[in-house]
Design a protein around this motif. Structure first.
Motif, short mmCIF file in Angstrom:
data_model
loop_
_atom_site.label_atom_id
_atom_site.label_comp_id
_atom_site.label_asym_id
_atom_site.label_seq_id
_atom_site.Cartn_x
_atom_site.Cartn_y
_atom_site.Cartn_z
N ASN A 124 100.65 -0.60 -17.62
CA ASN A 124 100.04 -1.69 -17.31
C ASN A 124 100.49 -2.45 -18.98
OD1 ASN A 124 98.47 -0.96 -14.92
ND2 ASN A 124 97.54 -0.36 -16.21
N ILE A 125 100.45 -4.55 -18.42
CA ILE A 125 100.74 -5.02 -19.52
C ILE A 125 99.72 -6.43 -19.67
CG2 ILE A 125 102.28 -6.92 -20.89
CD1 ILE A 125 104.49 -4.57 -20.07
N MET A 126 99.44 -6.72 -20.65
CA MET A 126 98.59 -8.09 -20.60
C MET A 126 99.25 -9.28 -20.97
SD MET A 126 95.25 -6.06 -19.47
CE MET A 126 93.81 -5.75 -19.09
N GLU A 127 99.82 -8.72 -22.28
CA GLU A 127 100.69 -10.16 -23.02
C GLU A 127 101.55 -9.35 -24.28
OE1 GLU A 127 97.70 -11.47 -26.85
OE2 GLU A 127 96.38 -11.45 -24.61
N ILE A 146 94.56 -6.69 -9.70
CA ILE A 146 93.06 -7.47 -9.91
C ILE A 146 92.33 -6.83 -10.44
CG2 ILE A 146 91.87 -9.03 -8.93
CD1 ILE A 146 94.75 -9.69 -8.77
N ASN A 147 91.43 -7.45 -11.34
CA ASN A 147 89.58 -6.52 -12.03
C ASN A 147 90.54 -5.31 -12.21
OD1 ASN A 147 88.41 -8.51 -11.00
ND2 ASN A 147 88.17 -7.17 -8.83
N CYS A 148 91.54 -5.50 -13.85
CA CYS A 148 92.53 -4.34 -14.01
C CYS A 148 91.33 -3.43 -15.44
CB CYS A 148 93.79 -4.50 -14.83
SG CYS A 148 94.54 -3.40 -15.68
N ILE A 149 90.88 -4.88 -16.35
CA ILE A 149 89.66 -4.35 -17.22
C ILE A 149 88.39 -5.58 -16.50
CG2 ILE A 149 88.74 -4.77 -19.61
CD1 ILE A 149 92.02 -3.78 -20.29
N GLY A 150 87.61 -5.16 -16.41
CA GLY A 150 86.58 -6.08 -15.60
C GLY A 150 87.36 -6.87 -14.77
N SER A 151 86.69 -7.85 -14.73
CA SER A 151 87.27 -9.01 -13.61
C SER A 151 88.71 -9.32 -14.29
CB SER A 151 86.84 -9.97 -13.81
OG SER A 151 85.69 -11.11 -15.34
N LEU A 152 89.18 -8.52 -15.25
CA LEU A 152 90.14 -9.77 -16.12
C LEU A 152 91.67 -8.45 -15.25
CD1 LEU A 152 89.41 -9.73 -19.22
CD2 LEU A 152 89.95 -11.94 -17.92
N PRO A 153 92.82 -9.12 -14.65
CA PRO A 153 93.89 -8.95 -14.59
C PRO A 153 95.27 -8.67 -14.99
CG PRO A 153 94.55 -11.24 -14.36
CD PRO A 153 93.44 -10.83 -15.13
N CYS A 154 96.27 -7.30 -14.61
CA CYS A 154 97.00 -7.11 -15.08
C CYS A 154 98.31 -6.63 -14.64
CB CYS A 154 96.54 -5.61 -16.95
SG CYS A 154 96.63 -4.03 -15.16
N MET A 155 99.50 -6.84 -15.62
CA MET A 155 100.54 -6.34 -14.47
C MET A 155 101.15 -4.99 -14.66
SD MET A 155 103.41 -9.28 -15.62
CE MET A 155 102.81 -9.17 -17.78
#
Length: 311
Positions: free
Chosen positions: A282-285, A148-157
């Motif tokens: 970490n991966i976002m997309e 949770i909150n990986c970059i700002g409020s955005l998540p990552c795996m």
């Protein structure tokens, strides 16, 4: 009576005057259509809006504006010990709407959640069935962590062992020759001199990965191709695999490379962090296009990714 007549006369005079003001056509002040959208929020733009018709695409945001509007499925998320597993949908702004599934009490400390299924949002059905090419893992220990909150409020795996792999639920229905383009947001956070894989296809014959050399990202489709990429930093990657005309486009920097000529084979499987694993990253997309991104496509996708994820 005199007061009423005066008001009516004043209104008539004003109407007459405004209809003949210099530089303005009659009725100009009656048309408010041009102002009707003032203050409206900008519409979401996803990767699929930048370059349409992805072959497969997975991520923790919506693939396109249409997918966001439909509040499509992004991932199936599980709380510890799989006490609750539920789908997280996109909101209409394209975001991973964890708050929209209140049964998922996820955080980074006491209730660490895992990603069980990452849905192929592309709308394509390029896996045998034909079905969408979702990737998943039924074993808790073999799933990435939802941070949770990986970059700002955005998540990552987050991937931290070589056993954490999301594997395609079905095989590719047919072969796909080059050119292909693989696009994604990836980061290596440790193990800087070991090979760390972000995406593997065809049992490792096509891979986007971090090589066993610090500060690089690599693409392999029969030949190894590398480009500079700082450690412990998220990178927007556009890898065009097209033999000697291949390109690794990293954060707006274009690198001409030779990645080989291997195709995506029929019967192969796409795996996120497969074939060796992403042991610290970490991966976002991630997405695959069965086409060559033009220079403009590469630049536009890079801008879209940096803008949305904010890095």
């Amino acid at each position: 009576m005199r007061k009423t007549a005066f008001i009516l006369l004043a209104g008539s005079l004003l109407s007459a005057q405004t209809s003949v003001l210099p530089g303005f056509p009659p009725g100009a002040f009656e048309n408010t259509a041009a102002l009707s959208n003032v203050g409206a929020a900008p519409s979401y733009v996803g990767p699929g809006d930048v370059v349409a018709s992805a072959y497969e695409w997975w991520g923790l945001r919506a693939y396109s504006a249409a997918y966001a509007t439909a509040t499509g499925r992004i991932a199936n998320i599980c709380t510890p010990a799989d006490a609750v597993c539920a789908d997280v949908l996109s909101d209409t702004n394209g975001n991973f709407n964890l708050a929209g599934t209140p049964s998922l009490t996820c955080n980074n400390v006491g209730s660490i959640c895992t990603v069980k299924i990452l849905y192929d949002q592309s709308g394509s059905t390029n896996c045998s069935g034909p079905v969408a090419c979702d990737v998943s893992s039924n074993t808790i220990a073999n799933r990435p962590i939802l941070t949770i909150n990986c970059i700002g409020s955005l998540p990552c795996m987050n991937f931290s062992t070589n056993s954490q792999v999301l594997i395609g639920v079905a095989n590719q229905a047919s072969s796909q020759a080059q050119p292909i383009t693989i696009s994604g947001i990836i980061e290596r956070t440790a193990n800087f001199t070991t090979q760390e894989v972000a995406l593997s296809i065809s049992g490792g014959t096509t891979q986007l990965y971090f090589p066993a050399t610090t500060g690089q990202i690599a693409g392999y489709a029969g030949s190894v191709s590398v480009a500079a990429a700082a450690n412990s930093v998220f990178h927007a990657v556009q890898w065009l695999a097209s033999g000697a005309s291949s390109i690794l486009y990293i954060d707006g920097s274009s690198n001409s490379v030779n990645s080989g000529t291997l195709a995506i084979n029929s019967g192969s499987t796409s795996s996120i962090a497969g074939s060796g694993g992403l042991n610290a990253g970490n991966i976002m997309e991630l997405g695959i296009w069965a086409s060559a991104f033009s220079a403009g496509n590469q630049s536009s996708m890079n801008t879209n990714q940096h803008t949305y994820w904010g890095f």
